[in-house]
Design a protein around this motif. Structure first.
Motif, mmCIF file in Angstrom:
data_model
loop_
_atom_site.group_PDB
_atom_site.id
_atom_site.type_symbol
_atom_site.label_atom_id
_atom_site.label_comp_id
_atom_site.label_asym_id
_atom_site.label_seq_id
_atom_site.Cartn_x
_atom_site.Cartn_y
_atom_site.Cartn_z
ATOM 1 N N ALA A 328 0.780 -1.430 0.156
ATOM 2 C CA ALA A 328 -0.016 -0.027 0.169
ATOM 3 C C ALA A 328 0.841 1.113 0.026
ATOM 4 O O ALA A 328 0.570 2.217 -0.589
ATOM 5 C CB ALA A 328 -1.034 -0.010 1.272
ATOM 6 N N LEU A 329 1.980 1.191 0.785
ATOM 7 C CA LEU A 329 2.752 2.277 0.817
ATOM 8 C C LEU A 329 3.570 2.662 -0.474
ATOM 9 O O LEU A 329 3.622 3.628 -0.985
ATOM 10 C CB LEU A 329 3.888 2.275 1.805
ATOM 11 N N ARG A 330 3.892 1.705 -1.308
ATOM 12 C CA ARG A 330 4.631 1.653 -2.494
ATOM 13 C C ARG A 330 3.695 2.299 -3.647
ATOM 14 O O ARG A 330 3.922 3.007 -4.367
ATOM 15 C CB ARG A 330 4.986 0.414 -2.959
ATOM 16 N N GLN A 331 2.529 1.835 -3.555
ATOM 17 C CA GLN A 331 1.340 2.209 -4.470
ATOM 18 C C GLN A 331 0.793 3.713 -4.129
ATOM 19 O O GLN A 331 0.721 4.558 -4.952
ATOM 20 C CB GLN A 331 0.156 1.506 -4.101
ATOM 21 N N ALA A 332 0.925 4.254 -2.665
ATOM 22 C CA ALA A 332 0.859 5.434 -2.633
ATOM 23 C C ALA A 332 2.129 6.547 -3.183
ATOM 24 O O ALA A 332 1.831 7.569 -3.539
ATOM 25 C CB ALA A 332 0.650 5.774 -0.918
ATOM 26 N N ALA A 333 3.203 5.816 -2.925
ATOM 27 C CA ALA A 333 4.402 6.589 -3.561
ATOM 28 C C ALA A 333 4.396 6.648 -5.089
ATOM 29 O O ALA A 333 4.878 7.736 -5.532
ATOM 30 C CB ALA A 333 5.621 5.761 -3.102
ATOM 31 N N ARG A 334 3.866 5.633 -5.769
ATOM 32 C CA ARG A 334 3.669 5.850 -7.147
ATOM 33 C C ARG A 334 2.631 6.702 -7.607
ATOM 34 O O ARG A 334 2.762 7.233 -8.851
ATOM 35 C CB ARG A 334 3.864 4.126 -7.632
ATOM 36 N N GLU A 356 9.793 -3.621 11.551
ATOM 37 C CA GLU A 356 10.865 -3.164 10.907
ATOM 38 C C GLU A 356 10.675 -2.847 9.260
ATOM 39 O O GLU A 356 11.042 -2.036 8.657
ATOM 40 C CB GLU A 356 12.244 -3.987 11.218
ATOM 41 N N GLN A 357 10.033 -4.091 8.847
ATOM 42 C CA GLN A 357 9.593 -3.927 7.289
ATOM 43 C C GLN A 357 8.912 -2.784 6.893
ATOM 44 O O GLN A 357 8.988 -1.802 6.130
ATOM 45 C CB GLN A 357 8.916 -5.019 6.972
ATOM 46 N N MET A 358 7.832 -2.430 7.950
ATOM 47 C CA MET A 358 7.059 -1.463 7.760
ATOM 48 C C MET A 358 7.862 -0.073 7.724
ATOM 49 O O MET A 358 7.582 0.944 7.048
ATOM 50 C CB MET A 358 5.905 -1.200 8.521
ATOM 51 N N LEU A 359 8.623 0.132 8.815
ATOM 52 C CA LEU A 359 9.194 1.163 8.959
ATOM 53 C C LEU A 359 10.407 1.589 7.797
ATOM 54 O O LEU A 359 10.449 2.835 7.350
ATOM 55 C CB LEU A 359 10.447 1.104 10.333
ATOM 56 N N GLU A 360 11.172 0.490 7.138
ATOM 57 C CA GLU A 360 11.737 0.734 6.010
ATOM 58 C C GLU A 360 10.891 1.419 4.945
ATOM 59 O O GLU A 360 11.359 2.210 4.227
ATOM 60 C CB GLU A 360 12.558 -0.568 5.689
ATOM 61 N N ALA A 361 9.849 0.807 4.744
ATOM 62 C CA ALA A 361 8.923 1.084 3.604
ATOM 63 C C ALA A 361 8.355 2.581 3.905
ATOM 64 O O ALA A 361 8.426 3.398 2.938
ATOM 65 C CB ALA A 361 7.691 0.241 3.597
ATOM 66 N N VAL A 362 8.191 2.995 5.128
ATOM 67 C CA VAL A 362 7.761 4.428 5.346
ATOM 68 C C VAL A 362 8.920 5.417 4.990
ATOM 69 O O VAL A 362 8.545 6.422 4.550
ATOM 70 C CB VAL A 362 7.272 4.482 6.826
ATOM 71 N N ILE A 522 -9.391 12.232 -0.106
ATOM 72 C CA ILE A 522 -8.702 11.267 0.327
ATOM 73 C C ILE A 522 -8.854 10.036 -0.299
ATOM 74 O O ILE A 522 -9.980 9.494 -0.619
ATOM 75 C CB ILE A 522 -9.156 11.145 1.953
ATOM 76 N N HIS A 523 -7.778 9.251 -0.637
ATOM 77 C CA HIS A 523 -7.830 8.101 -1.026
ATOM 78 C C HIS A 523 -7.032 6.959 -0.410
ATOM 79 O O HIS A 523 -5.871 7.340 -0.039
ATOM 80 C CB HIS A 523 -7.038 8.044 -2.520
ATOM 81 N N ARG A 524 -7.722 5.858 0.243
ATOM 82 C CA ARG A 524 -7.167 5.010 0.850
ATOM 83 C C ARG A 524 -6.354 3.597 0.268
ATOM 84 O O ARG A 524 -7.152 3.403 -0.747
ATOM 85 C CB ARG A 524 -7.999 4.350 1.917
ATOM 86 N N PHE A 525 -5.153 3.287 0.596
ATOM 87 C CA PHE A 525 -4.383 2.437 -0.101
ATOM 88 C C PHE A 525 -4.487 1.276 0.977
ATOM 89 O O PHE A 525 -4.242 1.430 2.183
ATOM 90 C CB PHE A 525 -3.236 2.848 -0.466
ATOM 91 N N GLY A 526 -4.709 -0.042 0.411
ATOM 92 C CA GLY A 526 -4.415 -1.167 1.212
ATOM 93 C C GLY A 526 -5.524 -1.489 2.041
ATOM 94 O O GLY A 526 -5.346 -2.618 2.728
#
Length: 567
Positions: A328-334, A356-362, A522-526
Motif C-alpha cells: 500500500a505504501l509503494r502504491q501511494a508513493a507511485r 521493521e519492514q513497515m518502518l523501512e517502507a515508510v 482522500i484515497h485509502r490504499f491497502g
C-alpha cells in the motif's frame, strides 16, 4: 482530454436536475424549517465510508442519520450561514465514539453555537462516554423513560497464567523493560503493580476530562461534578432533579417543544416532526451543488496500520500484515495524484520483523513525499516503530503511545499433551535446535540465547527511535522499557510532535506538500477484506520469535483493545 466530455455531460445533468427542481423549491421556500434534526449513532467515521451506489434490500437508513463527521460539519456550516435557522436537534442513539472523534464532534458543535445558533440534544439513554456530547447542548432533553448511565470509568486488567497452568500450558518469555507488561497476560497469575499504576494513570486523565466537561456544561464546580458521577446511574426523574438534563420529553413531542407547527397535520395526528437536513435542502432555491471538476482534486493518500502487526499478507482491521502495508505504501508513493501520505496507525504492535519492514517502507516513501503519522487510539511498540519513519507524528490527546520494549518466548503445552495421552520424543542435532519446540520449556543454553536476542532487539529499537527523534539512546531508554503514555504525555516526552485531529493532520500533510489544503480528496490504499480475530492467531503473534507489542487484550479500558482503522 478524454475526461472533458464526461465532465461536461455530468455537469449538464446536474444543472438540468437543479433547473427542473427550481419551481418546486421556490414553492417550498416559505416552509423553510427553522430547526433541523440530526441523528448521531455508532462510531462516526471522519470521512464517508465507501459503499455501493445503489443499495438493493437491506435495512433502510434513518433519514436524519449522520454518515460522517465531514458531512455533519458541512451541513452545520450551511445552516450556520442561514439567518432563518434557529438551531439543530441532536438525537443520540447508541453513540460509541472514540475519544478523538468525540473531540472532533464537540468542536463542530461548539463552532455552530459560536455562530449564534442553538443546539438541543435528546436521547433515550446515554452512558458515561456519550454524556459529554449530550451535555454540550444549550438544552438537554431526555425521554421520560430514559436513563443516564453516568458512572465514571473502569479499567480491568486480565492475566491468564494460572488458567493456562491448570490446563497444562506454560508460557516462557523474556522481556526487556520493567514496563513491558504484554507477556504478563500469559505468564502471571495476578495483575502486577506496574499494570495497575499504568491503568490508574490513564483513568486519572480520562476522569479529569469528564469532570471538567460536566462542570463546564452544567454549571457545576468540580466537586459537584464528581459527586454527580458518584451518584450515578440515573433514571430520567433523578437526572432531571440532579440537573444533568433540562427536561423530559417524548420523541413525538420534540417538534412541539421546539415551537414548530405542522400546517398539514391530520386531525388525528398530534405529532409535529422536526425536519431533516435533506428536507431543509429541498426548500433552498439554490442548494449547495458539487459540480464535477475538469481538473481532478489533489489527492491525499491514507495508509492504515490497523491491528496486530504480523508478517506476510492478509486482511485489514484485526491484523496489519507487513506485505499488505508495504504494498500500500509503494502504491501511494507511485500514485502521481497523491501529493502526501498520512500513515494512520491503530496498532498495539506485534512482530519485530514485520514492524521493521513497515518502518523501512515508510522511510522510502518519506524521501519522495511528505508522510505524517497519526494515531487516535493506539500506537504502541511495533506500531510506534512504524510511525517513527514519518516526518512527524501526530496524536489524539488520550491515545496510547509508546511501549518501547521487546519480549520473546513460546508456549509449552507438554503437560496438556500428557493429559490427553499424547506422547512425543524430540531428537536434535545442535544445542538450540528445539528452541521453538512447544513440548518443553527452554534449556539453560536456549534461555541464554533468548536473553541475548531480546537484548539485541531492544538496543536496535532504541537506536531506531533515537535516530528518528533526534535523541541519544540513553535519553530514549529513560522513556522506554515498555512505558506507555497518553498522547499529551507523549508530546511532553518528545515521542510525538503535535496533538490534533484527523482533519488537521490531513490539511497539514497537504500544506507540507505545498498543495492547497482547502479542497482535496482522500484515497485509502491497502484497505482490503477484514480478517477474523482468533485465539490461535493471537497466541501465534504474541509468541513470534521477537515481538514489539503492547497487549491491549489484557486491558478492558474504554475500548483500547479495539484497533479499527482510522476512517
Amino acid at each position: 482530454m478524454l475526461r472533458l466530455p464526461f465532465v461536461l455531460l455530468a455537469n449538464l445533468l446536474i444543472g438540468l436536475r437543479l433547473l427542473l427542481g427550481l419551481p418546486f423549491r421556490l414553492m417550498a421556500v416559505r416552509q423553510r424549517p427553522t430547526w433541523v434534526r440530526f441523528r448521531l449513532t455508532g462510531n462516526l467515521p471522519y470521512r464517508p465510508r465507501p459503499g455501493p451506489r445503489f443499495r438493493l434490500g437491506g435495512t433502510p437508513v434513518e433519514p436524519a442519520t449522520v454518515a460522517s463527521l465531514e458531512d455533519f460539519g458541512r451541513a452545520l456550516r450551511t445552516l450556520a450561514a442561514d439567518p432563518k435557522v434557529e438551531g439543530i436537534l441532536l438525537e443520540l442513539e447508541n453513540l460509541t465514539l472514540a475519544d478523538a472523534r468525540r473531540d472532533a464532534l464537540l468542536t463542530l458543535i461548539s463552532d455552530f453555537q459560536a455562530a449564534g445558533k442553538r443546539v438541543v440534544s435528546w436521547s433515550v439513554m446515554v452512558d458515561t462516554s456519550a454524556y459529554p456530547i449530550l451535555g454540550a447542548a444549550d438544552e438537554v432533553l431526555l425521554a421520560p423513560m430514559g436513563r443516564v448511565d453516568l458512572v465514571g470509568f473502569a479499567a480491568e486488567a486480565t492475566v491468564l497464567g494460572e488458567a493456562f497452568g491448570r490446563v497444562g500450558i506454560h508460557a516462557h518469555f523474556a522481556r526487556r523493560g520493567d514496563y513491558k507488561t504484554a507477556p504478563e497476560l500469559f505468564t502471571d497469575g495476578t495483575v502486577s503493580d506496574v499494570q495497575r499504576q499504568t491503568l490508574e494513570t490513564f483513568l486519572d486523565e480520562r476522569y479529569a476530562v469528564l469532570v471538567d466537561a460536566i462542570a463546564r456544561d452544567r454549571g457545576k464546580t468540580p466537586e459537584e461534578a464528581r459527586a454527580l458521577i458518584d451518584a450515578g446511574p440515573y433514571s430520567a426523574k433523578r437526572a432531571l432533579e440532579a440537573g444533568l438534563v433540562d427536561g423530559l420529553v417524548h420523541e413525538a413531542d420534540l417538534g412541539a417543544h421546539l415551537g414548530l407547527e405542522s400546517k398539514k397535520k391530520a386531525a388525528h395526528d398530534d405529532e409535529t416532526p422536526v425536519p431533516t437536513f435533506s428536507a431543509y435542502l429541498a426548500t433552498q432555491p439554490f442548494p449547495p451543488v458539487r459540480w464535477r471538476r475538469l481538473r481532478r482534486k489533489p489527492r491525499l493518500a491514507v495508509v492504515d496500520v490497523a491491528g496486530i502487526i504480523v508478517p506476510g499478507s492478509g486482511g485489514s482491521g484485526r491484523f496489519a500484515a507487513a506485505d499488505t502495508v508495504v504494498k500500500a505504501l509503494r502504491q501511494a508513493a507511485r500514485d502521481p495524484r497523491s501529493k502526501a501520505v498520512v500513515l494512520a496507525v491503530a496498532s498495539p504492535g506485534g512482530s519485530a520483523l514485520a514492524s521493521e519492514q513497515m518502518l523501512e517502507a515508510v522511510k522510502r516513501v518519506a524521501k519522495q513525499k511528505p508522510v505524517i503519522a497519526y494515531v487516535d487510539k493506539v500506537c504502541a511498540s511495533g506500531g510506534y516503530m512504524a510511525a517513527i519513519g514519518a516526518k512527524e507524528i501526530w496524536s489524539a490527546p488520550h491515545a496510547v503511545v509508546g511501549s518501547i520494549g521487546i519480549f520473546q518466548g513460546k508456549f509449552e503445552y507438554g503437560d496438556l499433551l500428557d493429559k490427553l495421552g499424547v506422547r512425543s520424543t524430540t531428537v536434535t542435532r545442535g544445542q538450540n535446535a528445539a528452541f521453538g519446540s512447544g513440548s518443553r520449556g527452554f534449556t539453560p543454553h536456549e534461555r541464554a540465547a533468548l536473553e541475548r536476542e531480546v537484548e539485541e532487539g531492544y538496543q536496535t529499537f532504541l537506536e531506531l527511535v533515537a535516530q528518528a527523534r533526534g535523541r541519544t539512546k540513553e535519553e530514549i531508554h529513560q522513556l522506554a522499557e515498555g512505558r506507555v503514555y497518553s498522547g499529551l504525555r507523549a508530546k511532553d516526552a518528545g515521542l510525538v510532535d503535535r496533538i490534533g485531529g484527523f482533519e488537521e493532520v490531513c490539511r497539514y500533510a497537504m500544506d507540507e506538500a505545498r498543495v492547497s489544503s482547502e479542497d482535496f480528496e482522500i484515497h485509502r490504499f491497502g484497505r482490503g477484506a477484514r480478517s477474523r480475530l482468533s485465539l490461535l492467531k493471537l497466541l501465534a503473534a504474541a509468541a513470534h520469535p521477537t515481538s514489539y507489542a503492547f497487549c491491549t487484550t489484557a486491558w478492558g479500558l474504554w475500548g483500547f483493545g479495539t484497533t479499527e482503522p482510522i476512517d
